[in-house]
Design a protein around this motif. Sequence first.
Motif, PDB file in Angstrom:
ATOM      1  N   HIS A  34      10.471 139.326 -13.954  1.00 35.68           N
ATOM      2  CA  HIS A  34      10.896 138.715 -15.216  1.00 35.68           C
ATOM      3  C   HIS A  34      12.421 138.671 -15.316  1.00 35.68           C
ATOM      4  O   HIS A  34      13.003 137.653 -15.700  1.00 35.68           O
ATOM      5  N   SER A  35      13.061 139.758 -14.954  1.00 38.15           N
ATOM      6  CA  SER A  35      14.521 139.812 -14.975  1.00 38.15           C
ATOM      7  C   SER A  35      15.114 138.785 -14.005  1.00 38.15           C
ATOM      8  O   SER A  35      16.093 138.104 -14.325  1.00 38.15           O
ATOM      9  N   ARG A  38      14.802 135.349 -15.480  1.00 35.68           N
ATOM     10  CA  ARG A  38      15.791 135.153 -16.550  1.00 35.68           C
ATOM     11  C   ARG A  38      17.149 134.797 -15.959  1.00 35.68           C
ATOM     12  O   ARG A  38      17.853 133.935 -16.478  1.00 35.68           O
ATOM     13  N   SER A  42      19.211 131.223 -16.474  1.00 37.33           N
ATOM     14  CA  SER A  42      20.609 131.152 -16.878  1.00 37.33           C
ATOM     15  C   SER A  42      21.427 130.343 -15.878  1.00 37.33           C
ATOM     16  O   SER A  42      22.230 129.487 -16.261  1.00 37.33           O
ATOM     17  N   VAL A  78       9.566 132.211 -18.693  1.00 38.02           N
ATOM     18  CA  VAL A  78      10.410 133.225 -19.323  1.00 38.02           C
ATOM     19  C   VAL A  78      10.261 133.201 -20.846  1.00 38.02           C
ATOM     20  O   VAL A  78      10.136 134.240 -21.480  1.00 38.02           O
ATOM     21  N   GLU A  80      12.334 132.590 -23.225  1.00 36.77           N
ATOM     22  CA  GLU A  80      13.502 132.910 -24.029  1.00 36.77           C
ATOM     23  C   GLU A  80      14.755 132.573 -23.227  1.00 36.77           C
ATOM     24  O   GLU A  80      14.714 132.510 -22.010  1.00 36.77           O
ATOM     25  N   ASP A  82      19.348 132.789 -23.174  1.00 33.22           N
ATOM     26  CA  ASP A  82      20.581 133.311 -23.725  1.00 33.22           C
ATOM     27  C   ASP A  82      21.109 132.261 -24.714  1.00 33.22           C
ATOM     28  O   ASP A  82      21.248 131.088 -24.338  1.00 33.22           O
TER      29      ASP A  82
END
Length: 123
Positions: A34-35, A38, A42, A78, A80, A82
């Motif tokens: 997941h990280s 993300r 980005s 994801v 979501e 930033d």
Amino acid sequence: MECLPAALERAGSEESWAVADAISTVLKDSEELHSWRRQLLSVCMKGLVAIYSSSKDESKPEVERSMLLRLEELLGVVGEVDPDDWCSLVKTGLKYRYRDGTFLRVLNAAIQLLYKEESPLSQ
């Protein structure tokens, strides 16, 4: 592995994304997936902003299209973003690609996903 997303942002080539996809496959059952996704999301948004800012006309439509499809896929997984990356993508994308059907379709899908009731961005 932490340096790879920054390298992807600079390189932005299909070969770099193939490496990122391979890493995603290796991390498939990992807590780090997941990280990792993300970070890729980005990088993808920052890459699109860079493309839009540097080539105000659609000089590389196939690169943009593949990045937009990757963005849509990563957003779905994801769920979501930033807020600064999102704001930059929306502003730059609408400024330079307001007539691009693929951009508008992905933007609409992203808005539907990100601004649903339980999303942090809808608060």
